[in-house]
Design an enzyme around this catalytic site. Structure first.
Site, PDB file in Angstrom:
ATOM      1  N   GLY A 181     -19.224  19.938   4.138  1.00  0.00           N
ATOM      2  CA  GLY A 181     -17.797  19.949   4.486  1.00  0.00           C
ATOM      3  C   GLY A 181     -17.141  18.607   4.198  1.00  0.00           C
ATOM      4  O   GLY A 181     -17.498  17.595   4.801  1.00  0.00           O
ATOM      5  N   HIS A 445       7.038 -10.811   5.855  1.00  0.00           N
ATOM      6  CA  HIS A 445       6.188 -11.240   4.749  1.00  0.00           C
ATOM      7  C   HIS A 445       5.197 -12.287   5.249  1.00  0.00           C
ATOM      8  O   HIS A 445       5.589 -13.158   6.025  1.00  0.00           O
ATOM      9  CB  HIS A 445       7.053 -11.856   3.638  1.00  0.00           C
ATOM     10  CG  HIS A 445       6.233 -12.436   2.527  1.00  0.00           C
ATOM     11  ND1 HIS A 445       5.636 -11.644   1.561  1.00  0.00           N
ATOM     12  CD2 HIS A 445       5.886 -13.726   2.248  1.00  0.00           C
ATOM     13  CE1 HIS A 445       4.965 -12.428   0.726  1.00  0.00           C
ATOM     14  NE2 HIS A 445       5.104 -13.694   1.122  1.00  0.00           N
TER      15      HIS A 445
END
Ligand SMILES: Cc1cc2nc3c(=O)[nH]c(=O)nc-3n(C[C@H](O)[C@H](O)[C@H](O)COP(=O)(O)OP(=O)(O)OC[C@H]3O[C@@H](n4cnc5c(N)ncnc54)[C@H](O)[C@@H]3O)c2cc1C
Length: 466
Positions: A181, A445
């Site tokens: 799976g 940033h």
């Protein structure tokens, strides 16, 4: 017979959040949980222990796999698997005790036993000492969760053939682990054991991994996991398992039919999905029935029987802890007579591999199927300065927006901290934001979150940094 305003059956994220909210609203509430600890699958054998092992194994791989050396850190780590498991178990215990504390704080009674509907408004609880306690309430919430789906021919013994619970507590690192799976649980637990030293082969019936995930994102994830050494056998079915002392031999063959070949493994993890859990719940006593998958139907969280509500994994929708939590809050608000709504369109999904995958809203495939015109904005983490400086440049942010209105319809991220980053777009979508709204917002940033803004800019064809 004890009387309550609300009785909740199940103490997982659905049940415990419902109980806490009911307590906050001043309702007389009890939560019936038969396990020794509160927290359900999520805290005991799901989200939390898997994340504990993902975190620890990620650091171990960074230390052994070359990442530390790149950063100029030279160490000689050895694996202490018993300690890794111990710290996981201790964290889980602390979390489950935390729910007990929250119950006390919010006047929620924990009734320790297995609950059974016993006619409208009535619940019988089998207690640990063998006695039965009869309760009644105006409203009853079923939050009994789910259990692993079995695979015919591959019987789980949690010795050699494991379900996710077994794979969270292995006493040794498998030499070869076969995961059946390629869904979220299989890929996460496969990653844990690969990082700790196993060869891992993922066998999947479909010809792709993670059905339902945006196609491009799924392909990128598979490519990255393959590069890390995880093997994939797609479009392949497992038809039988033979267990011996030292391992398991699996019969596998092409899903479309063809020659059978043998696959040897010392451990096998069956991770083909989960199914709703309603065993012994006395549904027949109130005339409730499940569908073929064992799922209880709900209309806005109400069952077909007045006063009986259904939330979490036991009913439709994604089997996720935060979806159960969302339904819990809304269900209790409605019971208390307030207006409340679950917005299923903004429920995120995360795969905690490295890199992480996080998505919210529609995939490109869904939009195409709906015939909806959309624009795509994409930004690679290789152009994001923070990701680059951390050597985490793999992946991208993809934003899908309505071609005419620019409303954000879906976001798919594969990259560092994707699970944290997706929150911004959940908020944006909840407020029906356009991609331009995100493009106009200043982001700090240097952070990975700048990639979110650049991807939004890219929808208008004006990404500045790529
Ligand atoms: C390995 C693994 C990793 C996962 N990772 C994540 C993840 O990272 N993020 C995420 O969002 N989801 C994750 N999930 C899914 C998540 O655990 C479930 O979606 C969530 O636990 C569902 O909550 P629930 O309250 O509906 O059910 P459950 O958490 O299953 O709780 C149901 C509870 O009801 C109890 N119960 C059942 N029947 C009765 C009864 N008759 N009487 C009394 N008690 C009863 C059970 O003992 C259980 O404690 C993971 C699952 C697994 C297995």
């Amino acid at each position: 017979m004890s009387n309550y305003d609300v009785l909740i059956i199940g103490g997982g994220p659905g049940g415990y959040n419902a109980a806490i909210r009911a307590g906050q609203l001043g309702l007389k509430v009890a939560c019936i949980e038969g396990s020794d600890t509160l927290g359900g699958t999520c805290l005991n054998v799901g989200c939390m222990p898997s994340k504990a092992l993902l975190h620890a194994s990620e650091l171990y791989e960074a230390a052994t796999g070359g990442e530390f050396v790149t950063l100029g850190i030279e160490v000689k780590p050895t694996l202490n698997l018993a300690q890794m498991m111990k710290q996981k178990d201790e964290s889980v215990t602390a979390l489950t005790k935390g729910i007990e504390f929250l119950f006390r704080k919010n006047k929620v009674e924990w009734i320790k036993g297995w609950g059974r509907l016993n006619g409208p408004g009535k619940v019988s609880v089998s207690l640990a000492d063998g006695s039965v306690r009869e309760l009644q309430a105006k409203d009853i919430v079923i939050a009994t969760g789910s259990q692993p789906t079995p695979l015919p021919g591959v019987t789980i013994d949690n010795q050699r053939i494991l379900d996710s619970t077994g794979a969270l507590s292995l006493p040794e690192v498998p030499k070869h682990l076969v995961v059946i799976g390629a869904g979220v649980i299989g890929l996460e637990l496969g990653s844990v054991w690969r990082r700790l030293g196993s060869n891992v082969t993922v066998v999947e019936y479909l010809d792709r991994i993670c059905p339902g995930l945006d196609d491009e994102t799924a392909k990128t994830l598979q490519r990255t996991l393959s590069k890390q050494g995880m093997g994939f056998k797609l479009a392949t079915k497992v038809s039988a398992a033979n267990v011996a002392d030292a391992g398991v031999t699996l019969d596998v063959q092409p899903a479309a039919g063809g020659a059978v070949e043998q696959l040897e493994a010392d451990y096998v993890l069956v991770a083909i999905g989960r199914r709703p859990y309603t065993a012994g719940l006395g549904l027949e006593s109130v005339g409730l029935v499940t569908d073929k998958r064992g799922m209880l139907d709900n209309q806005q969280l109400r069952s077909s029987v007045p006063g009986i509500w259904i939330i979490g994994d036991v009913t439709s929708g994604p089997m996720l802890a935060h979806k159960a939590e969302e339904e819990a809050i809304v269900c209790i608000e409605r019971i208390a007579g307030h207006a409340a709504e679950v917005n299923y369109g903004t429920i995120p999904g995360v795969i905690y591999t490295k890199p992480e995958v996080a998505t919210v809203g529609k995939t490109e495939e869904q939009l195409k199927a709906e015939g909806r015109a959309y624009k795509v904005g994409k930004f690679p983490f290789s152009a994001n300065s923070r990701a680059k400086i951390n050597h985490e440049g793999e992946g991208f942010v993809k934003v899908l927006a309505d071609e005419r209105t620019d409303q954000i319809l879906g976001v798919h991220i594969i990259g560092p901290s994707a699970g944290e980053l997706i929150g911004e777009y959940c908020v944006a979508m909840e407020f029906s934001a356009s991609s331009e709204d995100i493009a106009l917002i200043c982001h700090p940033h240097p952070t990975r979150s700048e990639a979110l803004r650049q991807a939004a800019m890219s929808v208008q064809g004006r990404a500045m940094q790529a």
